[in-house]
Motif scaffolding. Structure first.
Motif, PDB file in Angstrom:
ATOM      1  N   GLU A 268      81.364  47.483 -66.445  1.00 28.53           N
ATOM      2  CA  GLU A 268      82.699  47.276 -66.448  1.00 28.53           C
ATOM      3  C   GLU A 268      83.434  48.657 -66.520  1.00 28.53           C
ATOM      4  OE1 GLU A 268      85.270  46.696 -70.536  1.00 28.53           O
ATOM      5  OE2 GLU A 268      83.229  46.068 -70.446  1.00 28.53           O
ATOM      6  N   MET A 295      80.535  38.037 -58.557  1.00 35.61           N
ATOM      7  CA  MET A 295      80.905  36.958 -59.348  1.00 35.61           C
ATOM      8  C   MET A 295      82.378  36.494 -59.476  1.00 35.61           C
ATOM      9  SD  MET A 295      78.641  37.381 -62.092  1.00 35.61           S
ATOM     10  CE  MET A 295      77.393  38.380 -62.558  1.00 35.61           C
ATOM     11  N   LEU A 298      81.976  33.425 -57.621  1.00 35.36           N
ATOM     12  CA  LEU A 298      81.181  32.407 -58.084  1.00 35.36           C
ATOM     13  C   LEU A 298      82.391  31.814 -58.982  1.00 35.36           C
ATOM     14  CD1 LEU A 298      78.560  31.705 -58.458  1.00 35.36           C
ATOM     15  CD2 LEU A 298      78.006  33.126 -60.326  1.00 35.36           C
ATOM     16  N   ARG A 299      83.017  32.547 -59.529  1.00 33.79           N
ATOM     17  CA  ARG A 299      84.287  31.847 -60.648  1.00 33.79           C
ATOM     18  C   ARG A 299      85.194  31.180 -59.446  1.00 33.79           C
ATOM     19  NH1 ARG A 299      84.291  36.939 -63.062  1.00 33.79           N
ATOM     20  NH2 ARG A 299      83.132  36.859 -65.239  1.00 33.79           N
ATOM     21  N   ASP A 301      84.376  29.297 -57.291  1.00 36.17           N
ATOM     22  CA  ASP A 301      83.524  28.056 -57.179  1.00 36.17           C
ATOM     23  C   ASP A 301      83.796  27.453 -55.861  1.00 36.17           C
ATOM     24  OD1 ASP A 301      81.621  26.371 -58.012  1.00 36.17           O
ATOM     25  OD2 ASP A 301      82.921  25.228 -59.066  1.00 36.17           O
ATOM     26  N   GLY A 303      81.696  27.353 -53.465  1.00 34.46           N
ATOM     27  CA  GLY A 303      80.470  27.071 -52.811  1.00 34.46           C
ATOM     28  C   GLY A 303      80.075  28.181 -51.862  1.00 34.46           C
ATOM     29  N   ALA A 305      79.411  31.475 -52.981  1.00 40.83           N
ATOM     30  CA  ALA A 305      78.371  32.357 -53.868  1.00 40.83           C
ATOM     31  C   ALA A 305      77.297  31.499 -54.549  1.00 40.83           C
ATOM     32  CB  ALA A 305      79.024  32.881 -54.787  1.00 40.83           C
ATOM     33  N   TRP A 306      76.208  31.952 -54.307  1.00 43.45           N
ATOM     34  CA  TRP A 306      75.078  31.106 -54.906  1.00 43.45           C
ATOM     35  C   TRP A 306      73.816  32.128 -55.127  1.00 43.45           C
ATOM     36  CZ3 TRP A 306      74.656  26.155 -55.657  1.00 43.45           C
ATOM     37  CH2 TRP A 306      75.518  25.160 -55.073  1.00 43.45           C
ATOM     38  N   TYR A 307      73.338  31.611 -56.324  1.00 44.38           N
ATOM     39  CA  TYR A 307      72.267  32.514 -57.011  1.00 44.38           C
ATOM     40  C   TYR A 307      70.963  31.970 -57.211  1.00 44.38           C
ATOM     41  CZ  TYR A 307      73.796  30.786 -61.505  1.00 44.38           C
ATOM     42  OH  TYR A 307      73.846  29.835 -62.785  1.00 44.38           O
ATOM     43  N   GLU A 374      69.588  40.383 -62.358  1.00 46.43           N
ATOM     44  CA  GLU A 374      68.359  39.940 -62.943  1.00 46.43           C
ATOM     45  C   GLU A 374      68.520  38.697 -63.695  1.00 46.43           C
ATOM     46  OE1 GLU A 374      65.893  42.980 -64.774  1.00 46.43           O
ATOM     47  OE2 GLU A 374      65.377  41.486 -66.155  1.00 46.43           O
ATOM     48  N   ASN A 375      69.639  38.560 -64.520  1.00 48.54           N
ATOM     49  CA  ASN A 375      70.054  37.480 -65.276  1.00 48.54           C
ATOM     50  C   ASN A 375      70.418  36.204 -64.290  1.00 48.54           C
ATOM     51  OD1 ASN A 375      70.269  38.794 -67.707  1.00 48.54           O
ATOM     52  ND2 ASN A 375      72.248  39.381 -67.330  1.00 48.54           N
ATOM     53  N   LEU A 376      70.555  36.609 -63.049  1.00 53.42           N
ATOM     54  CA  LEU A 376      70.921  35.404 -62.122  1.00 53.42           C
ATOM     55  C   LEU A 376      69.704  34.995 -61.375  1.00 53.42           C
ATOM     56  CD1 LEU A 376      74.226  36.623 -60.659  1.00 53.42           C
ATOM     57  CD2 LEU A 376      74.098  34.776 -62.263  1.00 53.42           C
ATOM     58  N   ASP A 391      71.738  22.731 -55.058  1.00 51.77           N
ATOM     59  CA  ASP A 391      70.899  22.689 -56.215  1.00 51.77           C
ATOM     60  C   ASP A 391      70.687  21.151 -56.434  1.00 51.77           C
ATOM     61  OD1 ASP A 391      73.341  22.421 -56.871  1.00 51.77           O
ATOM     62  OD2 ASP A 391      73.467  23.292 -58.672  1.00 51.77           O
ATOM     63  N   GLU A 395      67.842  18.932 -58.853  1.00 50.93           N
ATOM     64  CA  GLU A 395      68.201  18.153 -60.132  1.00 50.93           C
ATOM     65  C   GLU A 395      67.223  16.824 -60.238  1.00 50.93           C
ATOM     66  OE1 GLU A 395      72.330  17.006 -62.522  1.00 50.93           O
ATOM     67  OE2 GLU A 395      72.337  18.106 -60.371  1.00 50.93           O
TER      68      GLU A 395
ATOM     69  N   HIS B 744      84.476  31.694 -67.447  1.00 54.40           N
ATOM     70  CA  HIS B 744      83.416  30.911 -66.560  1.00 54.40           C
ATOM     71  C   HIS B 744      82.088  31.591 -67.245  1.00 54.40           C
ATOM     72  CE1 HIS B 744      86.276  30.670 -63.479  1.00 54.40           C
ATOM     73  NE2 HIS B 744      85.560  29.636 -63.128  1.00 54.40           N
ATOM     74  N   MET B 746      78.054  32.017 -66.654  1.00 53.06           N
ATOM     75  CA  MET B 746      76.954  31.920 -65.638  1.00 53.06           C
ATOM     76  C   MET B 746      75.755  32.686 -66.545  1.00 53.06           C
ATOM     77  SD  MET B 746      78.763  34.100 -63.119  1.00 53.06           S
ATOM     78  CE  MET B 746      80.592  34.487 -63.689  1.00 53.06           C
ATOM     79  N   PRO B 747      74.706  32.834 -66.076  1.00 56.24           N
ATOM     80  CA  PRO B 747      73.776  33.404 -66.737  1.00 56.24           C
ATOM     81  C   PRO B 747      74.098  34.985 -66.729  1.00 56.24           C
ATOM     82  CG  PRO B 747      72.684  31.837 -65.229  1.00 56.24           C
ATOM     83  CD  PRO B 747      73.991  31.775 -64.929  1.00 56.24           C
ATOM     84  N   MET B 748      74.213  35.546 -67.640  1.00 55.12           N
ATOM     85  CA  MET B 748      74.989  36.934 -67.700  1.00 55.12           C
ATOM     86  C   MET B 748      74.682  37.593 -69.157  1.00 55.12           C
ATOM     87  SD  MET B 748      78.954  35.881 -67.907  1.00 55.12           S
ATOM     88  CE  MET B 748      79.681  34.838 -69.197  1.00 55.12           C
ATOM     89  N   LYS B 762      71.850  37.892 -73.745  1.00 60.78           N
ATOM     90  CA  LYS B 762      72.176  37.473 -72.317  1.00 60.78           C
ATOM     91  C   LYS B 762      72.200  35.666 -72.493  1.00 60.78           C
ATOM     92  CE  LYS B 762      67.707  38.412 -70.561  1.00 60.78           C
ATOM     93  NZ  LYS B 762      67.115  39.503 -69.813  1.00 60.78           N
ATOM     94  N   VAL B 763      73.088  35.184 -71.724  1.00 60.54           N
ATOM     95  CA  VAL B 763      72.810  33.665 -71.533  1.00 60.54           C
ATOM     96  C   VAL B 763      71.740  33.618 -70.410  1.00 60.54           C
ATOM     97  CG1 VAL B 763      73.804  31.561 -70.435  1.00 60.54           C
ATOM     98  CG2 VAL B 763      75.395  33.274 -72.003  1.00 60.54           C
ATOM     99  N   LYS B 780      72.986  18.243 -65.081  1.00 56.75           N
ATOM    100  CA  LYS B 780      71.893  19.331 -65.333  1.00 56.75           C
ATOM    101  C   LYS B 780      72.056  20.513 -64.870  1.00 56.75           C
ATOM    102  CE  LYS B 780      68.888  16.155 -67.823  1.00 56.75           C
ATOM    103  NZ  LYS B 780      68.115  15.239 -67.259  1.00 56.75           N
ATOM    104  N   ARG B 783      75.370  25.437 -62.113  1.00 52.57           N
ATOM    105  CA  ARG B 783      75.169  26.717 -61.645  1.00 52.57           C
ATOM    106  C   ARG B 783      76.201  27.756 -62.447  1.00 52.57           C
ATOM    107  NH1 ARG B 783      77.601  28.713 -56.985  1.00 52.57           N
ATOM    108  NH2 ARG B 783      79.040  26.871 -56.926  1.00 52.57           N
ATOM    109  N   ILE B 784      77.424  27.093 -62.867  1.00 54.87           N
ATOM    110  CA  ILE B 784      78.354  27.868 -63.761  1.00 54.87           C
ATOM    111  C   ILE B 784      79.113  26.938 -64.483  1.00 54.87           C
ATOM    112  CG2 ILE B 784      80.043  27.557 -61.781  1.00 54.87           C
ATOM    113  CD1 ILE B 784      80.954  30.573 -62.317  1.00 54.87           C
ATOM    114  N   LYS B 786      82.571  26.120 -66.214  1.00 54.88           N
ATOM    115  CA  LYS B 786      84.076  26.654 -65.982  1.00 54.88           C
ATOM    116  C   LYS B 786      84.700  26.559 -67.606  1.00 54.88           C
ATOM    117  CE  LYS B 786      83.913  24.596 -61.699  1.00 54.88           C
ATOM    118  NZ  LYS B 786      83.931  23.155 -61.324  1.00 54.88           N
TER     119      LYS B 786
END
Lengths: 410, 825
Positions: A268, A295, A298-299, A301, A303, A305-307, A374-376, A391, A395, B744, B746-748, B762-763, B780, B783-784, B786
């Motif tokens: 940041e 990011m 992704l926010r 949303d 479609g 951005a994918w991880y 890495e988190n993603l 995804d 599921e 939002h 997400m894994p972070m 971290k998530v 399930k 991805r994120i 909200k």
């Protein structure tokens, strides 16, 4: 790193390359370059035990040129050392074939690498980057809060936490205000002393000459006023102790705002406009802004951005990461996979995206941006067109176990 | 006899090497000068003195005779003396001994002597004859018996007579001795501290010892036997090192001295050597006690006993040596200042004292010295006794073993409530609370006046009330609350604890720390134009969400600065409507929200009703009344103890380690043993304070200050959990929790907050999206997540932390509150 000799054939990208590491950072490149099953030839000192006819054993240490077939690598981030273990691949008078040896790569000592399956595009990219002679940016940063300071150095490819300083600062209490002030004073003193130890301002003559071209910028970041107060303290101390190198440093100190005293708020900090202007050309700033862009998408949303490995593979399969804005973000941690097949898979992905005209960004897993990636799941993609429900099939694999209905959280 | 120790040998060698002149060179030079050079003259003079001393009592040769003898014997005192004795009194029995002695002089001693004293300018031929072997062959016991006891009481005066013209002679020997011995004692402090405190400590220990003696006779015997064994050991050691003595010049010098002194000096040397080493290892107290020139010792006797030896060395000898180290040795002309070739040959002042102590302990002559010597023993004994008897079972603080729950019920205590004051920055939280305290006379007029004056001097007069809460210099200079301020006041019904939270975005961690201690919250809103709106986008919203997610149900919305909008009813209603809408979406129940218009700076409708005519429309309660009407929260007194450390500080001289924090569950009383997690260190509660008043016990809901014993403050960190050793908190590395997302997710990387605890984490995994009301799994592996959605996630922490199921946490990232969560089991 200097490429002393390259015999990489243009036809099938095989052949050895001889490299000379000169910088501690070169070890990091070497770490990214060396894979299990690669051949590495370097000087080594090995204890040779010989048994005479009469059965008496004698051992002596000998300097040898050893060629090993790598089985594993071990990188010590803090010390910048790389230990490569493997089995001896070329026999000589003293060491038999297949004997184990761990080579410690050292600075200013050449080594020769031969990739087992030839040099793939990622390896060549690493090699090119490693031998980039351009003087690399280096930045010291102190991410601090009241009582906590993380002293780290940010280089082109790594963010290394050098020291974490923790000093208990009593909270403000009724009638106990000076306890707090004293605590803060003590914390600043400790932080400065630690920082100076790492910065090595006085330095040896050689070092200061080497750095003369540019003083290493120092970045102070904290929530609230801690960083400013610390800068004030540094100024005060520099004047009080008449520390000339420190005084010279003060003007080059950048103060920035971070939301937490933890290291991960560095991303940041580096994204802040004030710093971006000064650091725009550096790799970590680019990486950080790229991650921020991802990011943001992704926010949104939408479609695009994918991880995650599976999703990204699918997106690439559908040709969504191609010409016109497709970006593949991949952590170099994936290329260090111990399994060769695993690495091949990722290299293939990278090559496919390149073929399709997409952009590939390899993020250093040692930077904050790399950690975010890495988190993603180490890989993410910005698509050229929106794709939904990548995804979904996944599921269906799941069993519906998590049906324990709790109270509403909030 | 064993050969010389390596140490001594090395020393000898070093001496020989260091001094640029070797013995041989020196001797070659010496006889060369036919006319007496300065040095020779000096040597002659000193030699004469020496010889005179050696002979003084029995034979009185003339100076001329002595000088002649010395000249013939190349300044060899021994030979001269022998010659003179033979000449003047041939029947003397010690004459052969005299001649024999110099032969035994070690090479080292010779060198040193020649170089420094030069009185006995031994001819070169003597040295070659002295092999180390020959030296060591000579048995020690011959010493005392080989000299006849010549007690020369007159030696002093005669020496003085001879030295009358040398400046150092006129100084009384006693004074010379004092000057140099003295510095040794303060230097005992080198081992850590000046000798003074240890002196005190020694005395204290001695007194203690005496008391103990009085109490426990058998123990005294123990210590005595201890002393005796010590003595025995010392004697054994002496025997061991006797060999060294032989070569020591002290023995050489004491040729014609009275055997008493000789004996002492012989014993001293080893004694010193062996006593020195333990000295450095022993506790300071004993060291100091040993080193002390206490008047109780019979040290003066030793000193005042003049001997031949002393007279030869003019009584200042050893002290001079102490001052001039061996570094002086090469300068031969320094020699007449009385350089001692071997500074260790003589007993050090330490040894004299130690010996004296030992002696008196054995002889039981001086009672004082016995406890002195036994100080170390007694101290360690008493310490060990202490530890054996007391430490493991009974803590230093006796628990009253109260049934705190019953006590609490019996006490019929006034209702207690902690509330946190929240709101956007500069909405007047601190000022409102300052006003509240002022109006309730918790803060007196004088302090307010003082603050007002101070505030005016830096041009911030409106901050005076806020400074009641904002006390640090940083807060005052910046005009912003940084950390939680705690204050107390009391109404007829309830005792309140104010937690004044900072409004600034950067200090939300501190605000969370405050909110997690609160039973209910006061949300302060600036009624001013734009202020409310900007606040709603900022921390008004965030704080409200945070207190809600931290479990605060009841909210008092204080619409502040009504005076700036002239108590406009429409403004009040506008804000009320907007806030109600917002707060209900944040799942506050409308029933638990109270809106109060007020003006903190002027104090209207805080403690007293508003008198402004514009405010005639308002008939509701004042802020105080609203506070009073709040229902107290339920306390989990019966549950096991949980206390989140909110502060670690030094509570004063008597209480070096103190912590404070809200008791989340359970109860505490003085004398309890507590366990601090994650350090897993136990501590004893010495005493307890609630609202700055000492108490015997404290229960859940109270913010208590614990003065601890038996723990180092490094084991205590903000956010640590205090619990009982019987039911410790488990440490977790990762936990699953249900979250309500504000941003939002997400894994972070996130910061995990729980009270004062702030940790990196971290998530790791987004488990499932849950239905907001039903809690059923909607999707399930999303991805994120909200904003506004409820999800089940797994959070991984950087380090293990004490987090339990049912605990509420806040996840923040990049300065924004991302989500609030409830940890699932």
């Amino acid at each position: 790193m200097r490429l002393l000799k390259s015999s990489i054939s243009t036809k099938d990208a095989s052949g050895p390359a001889t490299l000379l590491p000169q910088d501690p950072e070169d070890m990091w490149h070497a770490y990214n370059l060396l894979q299990p099953t690669d051949l590495l030839r370097a000087k080594a000192i090995r204890r040779i035990t010989s048994t005479s006819d009469s059965g008496a054993t004698s051992s002596q240490r000998m300097a040898l040129d050893l060629t090993i077939s790598i089985t594993s690598t071990d990188f010590d981030i803090a010390a910048g050392q790389l230990h490569v273990s493997g089995t001896v691949a070329v026999e000589n008078d003293f060491v038999r074939l297949g004997a184990f040896h761990t080579l410690d790569l050292e600075l200013n000592r050449a080594f020769t690498v031969e990739k087992s399956g030839g040099w793939d595009s990622v390896a060549l990219e690493v090699l090119r980057e490693a031998c980039d002679a351009e003087r690399r940016a280096e930045l010291w940063a102190v991410v601090m809060g009241e009582g906590v300071a993380n002293i780290c150095v940010i280089t082109e490819h790594q963010t290394i936490l050098r020291q974490r300083v923790e000093v208990a600062v009593p909270r403000k209490r009724r009638g106990g205000v000076d306890g707090h002030d004293k605590g803060v004073e003590k914390f600043f003193a400790t932080a400065l002393a630690t920082l100076l130890r790492y910065l090595d301002l006085g330095g040896t003559k050689v070092e200061s000459e080497a750095r003369e071209d540019r003083t290493v910028p120092l970045l102070l970041a904290s929530p609230g006023f801690t960083a400013q107060s610390f800068l004030q303290y540094v100024k005060g101390e520099a004047t009080r102790t008449n520390n000339k190198p420190l005084m010279a440093l003060v003007p080059s100190v950048l103060v920035a705002h971070s939301s937490s005293p933890h290291l991960h708020s560095l991303s940041e900090v580096l994204a802040s406009p004030a710093l971006k202007a000064r650091l725009s050309d550096t790799k970590y700033a680019r990486e950080t802004s790229l991650m921020d862009k991802f990011m943001a998408l992704l926010r949104a949303d939408d479609g695009r951005a994918w991880y995650g490995p599976k999703e990204v593979h699918k997106a690439v399969d559908k040709g969504a990461v191609g010409r016109g804005g497709g970006v593949l973000l991949i952590s170099n941690g994936l290329f260090r996979a111990q399994k060769v097949a695993e690495r091949k898979k990722w290299v293939a992905l990278v090559e496919r995206v390149r073929e399709e005209g997409g952009e590939v960004r390899v993020l250093s897993s040692l930077h904050e941006s790399g950690k975010r990636l890495e988190n993603l799941g180490n890989v993410a993609a910005i698509l050229t067109f929106p794709l939904e429900d990548l995804d979904e099939e996944e599921e269906s694999e799941d069993t519906g176990e998590a049906d324990e209905g709790g109270d509403m959280v909030i | 006899m064993p050969p010389k120790s390596g140490f001594q040998r090395a020393k000898t060698v070093a001496y020989e090497d260091d001094d640029g002149y070797s013995d041989d060179e020196y001797y070659e030079d010496e006889p060369g000068g036919d006319a007496l050079a300065d040095i020779s003259a000096e040597q002659m003079r000193l030699g004469t003195i020496k010889v005179k001393e050696a002979l003084s009592s029995t034979i009185q040769p003339s100076d001329a005779e002595i000088q002649e003898a010395l000249w013939h014997y190349y300044f060899d005192v021994g030979k001269s003396v022998t010659y003179l004795k033979n000449k003047l009194e041939p029947t003397r029995s010690e004459a052969p001994a005299q001649t024999k002695k110099p032969k035994a002089t070690s090479r080292f001693d010779q060198a040193a002597k020649v170089a420094n004293t030069t009185v006995k300018n031994a001819p070169g031929k003597q040295i070659p004859s002295l092999s180390p072997f020959a030296r060591t062959q000579r048995p020690l016991h011959r010493y005392p018996c080989s000299y006849s006891p010549i007690v020369l009481d007159s030696s002093f005066s005669s020496a003085e007579y001879f030295f009358w013209d040398t400046p150092w002679c006129n100084v009384p020997p006693s004074r010379l001795g004092e000057i140099t011995i003295q510095p040794r004692y303060p230097r005992g402090g080198l081992l850590g501290g000046s000798s003074k405190p240890s002196k005190l400590a020694a005395l204290a220990a001695a007194r203690k010892k005496k008391q103990e003696e009085a109490k426990q006779k058998p123990n005294t015997n123990d210590t005595k036997s201890n002393i005796e064994t010590d003595q025995a050991v010392a004697l054994l050691d002496k025997l061991n090192v006797k060999g060294k003595d032989d070569s020591s010049p002290s023995a050489q010098h004491s040729d014609s001295k009275d055997p008493k002194m000789n004996k002492i000096s012989q014993r001293k040397y080893p004694n010193r050597k062996n006593s020195n080493i333990p000295l450095s290892l022993e506790p300071e107290v004993e060291e100091a006690a040993g080193a002390e020139p206490s008047p109780a010792l019979d040290l003066p006797d030793l000193r005042s006993d003049p001997s031949d030896f002393a007279s030869i060395l003019c009584a200042t000898h050893n002290t001079e040596t102490e001052r001039h180290g061996p570094e002086d040795f090469p300068l031969t002309y320094n020699s007449f200042r009385g350089f001692n070739p071997d500074p260790f040959a003589k007993p050090s002042p330490d040894d004299i004292v130690l010996r004296a102590q030992g002696k008196s302990a054995i002889g039981k002559t001086a009672k004082n010295s016995q406890p002195k010597n036994a100080n170390g023993d007694s101290l360690s004994q008493s310490v060990s006794k202490l530890s054996v008897e007391e430490s493991p079972q009974t803590p230093k603080v006796k628990s009253k073993n109260l049934n705190v729950v019953e006590e609490f019920e019996k006490s019929n205590m006034k209702r207690m409530a902690n509330f946190v004051v929240i709101g956007h920055v500069d909405h007047g939280k601190s000022t409102l609370m300052g006003r509240l305290l002022y109006d309730l006379k918790v803060v007196d007029q004088r302090s307010i006046d003082k603050l007002r004056k101070e505030a005016e001097t830096i041009g911030k007069s409106s901050f005076a009330l806020a400074w009641v809460m904002d006390q640090t210099s940083e807060e005052r200079s910046r005009g912003v609350t940084v950390d939680i301020a705690t204050n107390y006041f009391e109404t007829d019904k309830t005792r309140f604890t104010i937690l004044d939270a900072p409004g600034h975005k950067d200090f939300i961690p501190n605000m969370i720390a405050g909110a997690s201690q609160a039973d209910f919250a006061v949300l302060v809103i600036d009624a001013g134009t734009n202020s409310f709106e900007s606040g709603l986008k900022g921390q008004t919203k965030e704080h409200a969400l945070l207190v809600r997610s931290l479990g605060v149900q009841r909210l008092i919305v204080a619409i502040n600065k009504m005076d700036t909008v002239s108590w406009s009813q429409s403004r009040f209603e506008e804000i009320t409507n907007q806030m109600t809408a917002f707060l209900t979406t944040a799942s506050f129940s409308p029933k638990t929200i109270t809106f109060i218009p007020c003006a903190g700076l002027t104090g209207e409708n805080v403690a007293r009703k508003v008198e402004d005519t514009n405010a005639a429309w308002y008939h509701g309660e004042t802020l105080i009344q609203a506070l009073d009407s709040s229902e107290p929260a339920k306390r989990n007194i019966e549950k096991p103890l949980r206390l989140t450390i909110g502060d670690v500080f030094r509570g004063g001289i008597l209480n070096p380690v103190s912590i404070s924090g809200r008791i989340d569950a359970g109860s505490l009383q003085a004398g309890d043993t507590i366990l601090c997690m994650p350090s897993a260190e136990t501590a004893t509660v010495k005493s307890l304070e609630v609202e700055n008043e000492p108490v015997d016990w404290a229960v859940a809901g109270q913010i208590a200050t614990l003065h601890l014993a038996d723990i180092d403050p490094i084991h205590l960190r903000l956010g640590d959990i205090v619990c009982t050793p019987q039911s410790p908190v488990k440490l977790v590395k990762s936990f699953g929790c249900k979250i309500l997302a504000f941003e939002h997710v997400m894994p972070m990387g996130v910061d995990v907050f729980r009270g004062r605890l702030q940790a990196e984490g971290k998530v790791k995994e987004l488990g499932a999206l849950l239905g907001k009301a039903s809690g059923e799994v909607v999707k399930k592996k999303p991805r994120i997540v909200k904003p506004g959605e409820v999800a089940r996630v797994v959070v991984e922490l950087e380090r293990e932390l004490p987090l339990e199921a049912g605990v509420r946490v806040v996840l923040r990232e990049g300065g924004n509150t991302v989500a609030a969560g409830l940890i699932e089991g």
